[in-house]
Design a protein around this motif. Structure first.
Motif, PDB file in Angstrom:
ATOM      1  N   ILE A 155      15.659  12.031   2.571  1.00 13.29           N
ATOM      2  CA  ILE A 155      14.724  12.165   1.461  1.00 13.29           C
ATOM      3  C   ILE A 155      13.364  11.641   1.887  1.00 13.29           C
ATOM      4  O   ILE A 155      13.257  10.561   2.479  1.00 13.29           O
ATOM      5  N   SER A 156      12.322  12.402   1.576  1.00 11.10           N
ATOM      6  CA  SER A 156      10.955  11.929   1.749  1.00 11.10           C
ATOM      7  C   SER A 156      10.473  11.422   0.407  1.00 11.10           C
ATOM      8  O   SER A 156      10.374  12.175  -0.564  1.00 11.10           O
ATOM      9  N   VAL A 157      10.199  10.131   0.324  1.00 12.91           N
ATOM     10  CA  VAL A 157       9.807   9.495  -0.926  1.00 12.91           C
ATOM     11  C   VAL A 157       8.330   9.746  -1.171  1.00 12.91           C
ATOM     12  O   VAL A 157       7.494   9.476  -0.307  1.00 12.91           O
ATOM     13  N   SER A 158       7.976  10.256  -2.353  1.00 14.37           N
ATOM     14  CA  SER A 158       6.599  10.638  -2.638  1.00 14.37           C
ATOM     15  C   SER A 158       5.902   9.586  -3.492  1.00 14.37           C
ATOM     16  O   SER A 158       6.524   8.712  -4.069  1.00 14.37           O
ATOM     17  N   SER A 159       4.577   9.727  -3.586  1.00 16.16           N
ATOM     18  CA  SER A 159       3.795   8.838  -4.446  1.00 16.16           C
ATOM     19  C   SER A 159       3.818   9.305  -5.893  1.00 16.16           C
ATOM     20  O   SER A 159       3.460   8.558  -6.790  1.00 16.16           O
ATOM     21  N   THR A 160       4.253  10.547  -6.123  1.00 22.86           N
ATOM     22  CA  THR A 160       4.237  11.106  -7.481  1.00 22.86           C
ATOM     23  C   THR A 160       5.575  11.037  -8.174  1.00 22.86           C
ATOM     24  O   THR A 160       5.683  11.279  -9.369  1.00 22.86           O
ATOM     25  N   TYR A 200       0.850  -1.190   0.000  1.00 22.42           N
ATOM     26  CA  TYR A 200       0.000   0.000   0.000  1.00 22.42           C
ATOM     27  C   TYR A 200       0.887   1.241   0.000  1.00 22.42           C
ATOM     28  O   TYR A 200       2.072   1.183   0.352  1.00 22.42           O
ATOM     29  N   GLU A 201       0.324   2.379  -0.388  1.00 19.90           N
ATOM     30  CA  GLU A 201       1.052   3.645  -0.412  1.00 19.90           C
ATOM     31  C   GLU A 201       0.961   4.350   0.939  1.00 19.90           C
ATOM     32  O   GLU A 201      -0.118   4.754   1.363  1.00 19.90           O
ATOM     33  N   PRO A 202       2.080   4.522   1.658  1.00 22.56           N
ATOM     34  CA  PRO A 202       2.020   5.215   2.944  1.00 22.56           C
ATOM     35  C   PRO A 202       1.892   6.719   2.778  1.00 22.56           C
ATOM     36  O   PRO A 202       2.134   7.258   1.693  1.00 22.56           O
ATOM     37  N   ASN A 203       1.525   7.411   3.853  1.00 24.12           N
ATOM     38  CA  ASN A 203       1.474   8.875   3.816  1.00 24.12           C
ATOM     39  C   ASN A 203       2.862   9.462   3.613  1.00 24.12           C
ATOM     40  O   ASN A 203       3.059  10.373   2.816  1.00 24.12           O
ATOM     41  N   THR A 204       3.833   8.967   4.379  1.00 22.59           N
ATOM     42  CA  THR A 204       5.222   9.392   4.211  1.00 22.59           C
ATOM     43  C   THR A 204       6.141   8.187   4.308  1.00 22.59           C
ATOM     44  O   THR A 204       5.840   7.217   5.011  1.00 22.59           O
TER      45      THR A 204
END
Length: 284
Positions: free
Chosen positions: A92-97, A47-51
């Motif tokens: 680094i904060s990995v994004s969903s985009t 699943y895609e986490p918030n952060t």
């Protein structure tokens, strides 16, 4: 720079980490029903986490396969150009985009012209995950509570090799915390410190847990040292050719489409753990 000027190539999916047994590392994407996760008993899904945060130390391109690390020798990267090096690490904060990330605080090296068959990345073996998930039915939190919404416990805990409690649940999201997952084995029962993962659309990804000296742990033996890095080596699906005049790196994007693994922890409880992210370099 105008987007039409860019050519893009993939360093590949350079990290696939999970703290669950190897039999579960190939979890499928979660099934979504009406905006909620349908999570049958006994299952696990991605699943895609918030952060999702990492610390990056190196990125590189290689003209042939690097020699993998062993318990007695560090990886031989003689065939590689280190395109980014930061001994202090870049948070680094990995994004969903897959939003571009500026590579700051380190040294960027433009690779010479040539054909590159592999890419590699070295990151910290600790990742940070914070998220809330809505399920189609009520679940139990490992720490506390029950309800259709579960979130990472507000404990900022470091999880070594496995079984710490990670979730709280309720009728609506509470205080979402960050779980710092320190990876010192991929499979605690088998003491697995390196693995090959087949990645859809690419060749196999090889991942190694490293000691501070750069050597890897030996599978099946007790740890001998303190893990502090993870090395990912990815063979490109197709070789990448860079013109003789070289290429100018414009940005690096990190994308997490399934960066969270949701696991049935038994008794109706859910457990949160790590999942994969991808690295993509854009060059001119």
């Amino acid at each position: 720079m105008n987007a039409s000027m860019f050519k893009k190539f993939f360093l590949g999916t350079l990290l696939l980490i999970t703290l669950v047994p190897a039999a579960r590392i190939h979890a499928a994407p979660c099934t979504i029903s009406g905006g909620a996760v349908n999570f049958p008993t006994g299952s696990s899904c991605e699943y895609e986490p918030n952060t999702y945060s990492i610390t990056l130390y190196q990125l590189g391109l290689c003209t042939s396969a690097p020699v993998a690390p062993t318990p007695t020798a560090a990886a031989n990267l003689a065939s590689c150009t280190t395109t980014y090096n930061n001994p202090s690490g870049l948070a680094i904060s990995v994004s969903s985009t897959g939003a571009p990330v500026a590579l700051t605080g380190g040294t960027i090296t433009i690779p010479p012209g040539g054909t590159y068959t592999h890419g590699y990345a070295i990151i910290s073996n600790t990742i940070g995950i914070a998220t809330s998930v809505t399920f189609t039915s009520s679940r139990n939190g490992q720490v506390s509570g029950s309800g259709a919404v579960c979130w990472t416990a507000n404990l900022n805990q470091t999880v070594f090799s496995g079984s710490n409690s990670t979730s709280e649940c309720g009728s609506s999201a509470g205080s979402v915390g960050t779980i710092n997952l320190t990876v010192d084995t991929f499979d605690l029962g088998a003491l697995t410190y390196n693995q090959t993962r087949s990645v859809v659309g690419t060749n196999d990804l090889n991942v190694y847990i490293l000691e501070p000296s750069g050597v890897s742990f030996a599978n099946g033996t007790a740890r001998s040292g303190v893990a502090n890095r993870i090395l990912g080596i990815q063979a490109f699906a197709s070789p990448v050719t860079i013109a003789a005049q070289g290429a100018e790196f414009c940005d690096v994007a990190f994308k997490s489409s399934t960066g969270l693994t949701i696991i049935d922890a038994g008794g109706g409880a859910v457990k949160f753990s790590g999942g994969p992210f991808a690295v993509k370099v854009t060059a001119k």
